[in-house]
Structure formats: C-alpha cells, structure tokens
Write a protein that holds these residues in place. Sequence first.
Motif, PDB file in Angstrom:
ATOM      1  N   ALA A 140      43.986  38.677  26.263  1.00 45.91           N
ATOM      2  CA  ALA A 140      43.851  40.480  26.088  1.00 45.91           C
ATOM      3  C   ALA A 140      45.389  40.834  27.281  1.00 45.91           C
ATOM      4  N   GLU A 141      45.017  40.369  28.584  1.00 41.57           N
ATOM      5  CA  GLU A 141      45.470  40.890  29.657  1.00 41.57           C
ATOM      6  C   GLU A 141      47.179  39.883  29.371  1.00 41.57           C
ATOM      7  N   LEU A 142      47.239  38.914  29.208  1.00 41.79           N
ATOM      8  CA  LEU A 142      48.910  38.213  28.586  1.00 41.79           C
ATOM      9  C   LEU A 142      49.146  39.504  27.476  1.00 41.79           C
ATOM     10  N   GLY A 143      48.364  39.693  26.750  1.00 35.93           N
ATOM     11  CA  GLY A 143      49.319  40.804  25.444  1.00 35.93           C
ATOM     12  C   GLY A 143      49.849  41.700  26.618  1.00 35.93           C
ATOM     13  N   ALA A 144      49.098  42.533  26.931  1.00 39.20           N
ATOM     14  CA  ALA A 144      48.998  43.416  27.926  1.00 39.20           C
ATOM     15  C   ALA A 144      49.792  43.705  29.030  1.00 39.20           C
ATOM     16  N   ARG A 145      50.036  42.481  30.207  1.00 37.12           N
ATOM     17  CA  ARG A 145      51.419  42.087  30.955  1.00 37.12           C
ATOM     18  C   ARG A 145      52.565  42.221  30.155  1.00 37.12           C
ATOM     19  N   LEU A 146      52.740  41.296  28.797  1.00 38.70           N
ATOM     20  CA  LEU A 146      53.647  41.458  27.834  1.00 38.70           C
ATOM     21  C   LEU A 146      54.481  42.713  27.600  1.00 38.70           C
ATOM     22  N   GLN A 147      53.658  43.769  27.027  1.00 34.11           N
ATOM     23  CA  GLN A 147      53.828  44.912  26.485  1.00 34.11           C
ATOM     24  C   GLN A 147      54.003  46.179  27.908  1.00 34.11           C
ATOM     25  N   ALA A 148      53.512  45.564  28.878  1.00 35.95           N
ATOM     26  CA  ALA A 148      53.743  47.194  29.746  1.00 35.95           C
ATOM     27  C   ALA A 148      55.545  46.051  30.436  1.00 35.95           C
ATOM     28  N   LEU A 149      56.100  45.031  30.190  1.00 39.11           N
ATOM     29  CA  LEU A 149      57.036  43.892  30.866  1.00 39.11           C
ATOM     30  C   LEU A 149      58.195  44.513  29.829  1.00 39.11           C
ATOM     31  N   ALA A 150      57.717  44.922  29.265  1.00 45.58           N
ATOM     32  CA  ALA A 150      58.329  45.013  27.443  1.00 45.58           C
ATOM     33  C   ALA A 150      59.165  46.523  27.960  1.00 45.58           C
ATOM     34  N   GLU A 152      59.043  47.833  31.301  1.00 43.88           N
ATOM     35  CA  GLU A 152      59.962  48.505  31.965  1.00 43.88           C
ATOM     36  C   GLU A 152      61.215  48.243  32.004  1.00 43.88           C
ATOM     37  N   TYR A 153      61.136  46.881  31.536  1.00 44.84           N
ATOM     38  CA  TYR A 153      62.672  46.660  30.826  1.00 44.84           C
ATOM     39  C   TYR A 153      63.633  47.999  29.354  1.00 44.84           C
ATOM     40  N   ARG A 154      62.583  48.523  29.178  1.00 43.61           N
ATOM     41  CA  ARG A 154      63.193  49.437  27.953  1.00 43.61           C
ATOM     42  C   ARG A 154      63.705  50.561  28.286  1.00 43.61           C
ATOM     43  N   GLU A 155      62.589  51.220  29.842  1.00 39.91           N
ATOM     44  CA  GLU A 155      62.251  52.141  30.859  1.00 39.91           C
ATOM     45  C   GLU A 155      64.093  51.939  31.646  1.00 39.91           C
ATOM     46  N   LEU A 156      64.448  50.885  31.478  1.00 38.53           N
ATOM     47  CA  LEU A 156      65.384  50.308  32.584  1.00 38.53           C
ATOM     48  C   LEU A 156      66.521  50.195  31.874  1.00 38.53           C
ATOM     49  N   SER A 157      66.681  50.100  30.341  1.00 37.20           N
ATOM     50  CA  SER A 157      67.573  49.938  29.271  1.00 37.20           C
ATOM     51  C   SER A 157      68.959  51.397  29.761  1.00 37.20           C
ATOM     52  N   ASP A 158      69.695  50.761  30.071  1.00 33.44           N
ATOM     53  CA  ASP A 158      71.333  51.521  30.022  1.00 33.44           C
ATOM     54  C   ASP A 158      72.011  51.364  28.686  1.00 33.44           C
ATOM     55  N   PRO A 159      72.547  52.509  28.146  1.00 29.42           N
ATOM     56  CA  PRO A 159      73.504  52.992  26.606  1.00 29.42           C
ATOM     57  C   PRO A 159      74.607  52.007  26.318  1.00 29.42           C
ATOM     58  N   SER A 160      75.325  51.745  27.898  1.00 30.83           N
ATOM     59  CA  SER A 160      76.365  51.643  28.029  1.00 30.83           C
ATOM     60  C   SER A 160      76.475  50.076  27.932  1.00 30.83           C
ATOM     61  N   LEU A 161      75.270  49.575  28.221  1.00 31.16           N
ATOM     62  CA  LEU A 161      75.327  47.649  28.356  1.00 31.16           C
ATOM     63  C   LEU A 161      75.500  47.563  26.942  1.00 31.16           C
ATOM     64  N   PRO A 162      75.645  46.282  26.833  1.00 30.36           N
ATOM     65  CA  PRO A 162      75.143  45.649  25.654  1.00 30.36           C
ATOM     66  C   PRO A 162      74.134  45.292  24.816  1.00 30.36           C
TER      67      PRO A 162
END
Length: 184
Positions: A140-150, A152-162
């Motif tokens: 359960a912890e690993l699943g939650a960490r993977l979701q949180a990491l995804a 985090e990076y989704r929020e950093l996404s810049d539409p101008s990048l590939p």
Amino acid sequence: MTIGVMATDDLPEAFHVTTDEQLRAVSNLTRHRIMAVLRFEPATITQIAERIGLAKGSSSYHVRLLERAGLVKVVRTRKVRGVTERYYAMAARSIVLPDPGEGGPDVLMRHAVADLEASPADGERHVGMAHLRLTDEQFAELGARLQALAKEYRELSDPSLPDTSLVFALFHPASSKQTEGDAK
C-alpha cells in the motif's frame, strides 16, 4: 486506474468512465493518443491530426466519438477565413477507468505497451521490472508513493516540452497454482 490530463482551473477533478460508449471510446488506441495530445492544452482537429500523424477526416471522426462520450469538449472557437475552428480539451483533469474485472483486458496497460513499442528505438527510455515480496502495508505504501511521484511530476509538466509517458503497475501476479488451474 487513472489517466492524468491537463491542469486547468475550471475542469472537474475526475471523469468516471461508466457507460459502454465511454469505455469503447477510451479503449481505442487512436483515441487514447488523441486524449494524450489534449492532456495539457486545447487543440484543433488539424493540430491533433498533425501531432498523431492521422488524416484530418479520421481525426475528426475520433474526436466526435470522444466528444459524444463526454470525454472531450469544445473549450473555445474562433473564425478563420469564414470557418469556425473548434478547440477541444479534456472534460476533466483525469479519466478514471473501471476495474477490468477478473480476466478482463487492462485497457490502459495495453495502450501503454503499444505507445512504448511505437516510441523511437534510439530514444532514451527507462524500462524495468522488479519482483518484490512485500507486506500488505509495504504494498500500500509503495502504491501511494508511486501515485504521489506521478502527481508531483505531472504538476511540473510544461506543455512546451516534449511528451513523456510514465507507466507503472503494482500488482500481485497470479500464483502458479492459479495459472496451472487455468491451463487445464
């Protein structure tokens, strides 16, 4: 199972796929790729067609099916040489797919594998698999960490990048006893 899409203030958080029409719409690889184009910013039929290498008529057909299913919507229009150009966007920040059920196809994973296989072989990729033995709490912890990491990076996404795709699956595989029983 969730597909992340663009972060826009006026979008609902999630769209839950519940009908057969919606499930058919998201189950198609071409429509999956169209939704990927729309995940960060609105686009016209022409822009979508160019991004995924599809004829404009085919792109229009697939977008209409997604729109009819409620997965995408027109977010703005503009007149260009007397023609109304429509900009489409995702209907929500994320699309939540139903559990495929026992023995059912996992649509999202099938699309992810198809996208991986279609990606340039000479491009940088990080693909791996790990077999783990975890307690229920660790699982359960690993699943939650993977979701949180995804997230985090989704929020950093810049539409101008590939575009970059992140796919993960954390699951308990069928035991060898279950597999042997299925083969009989």
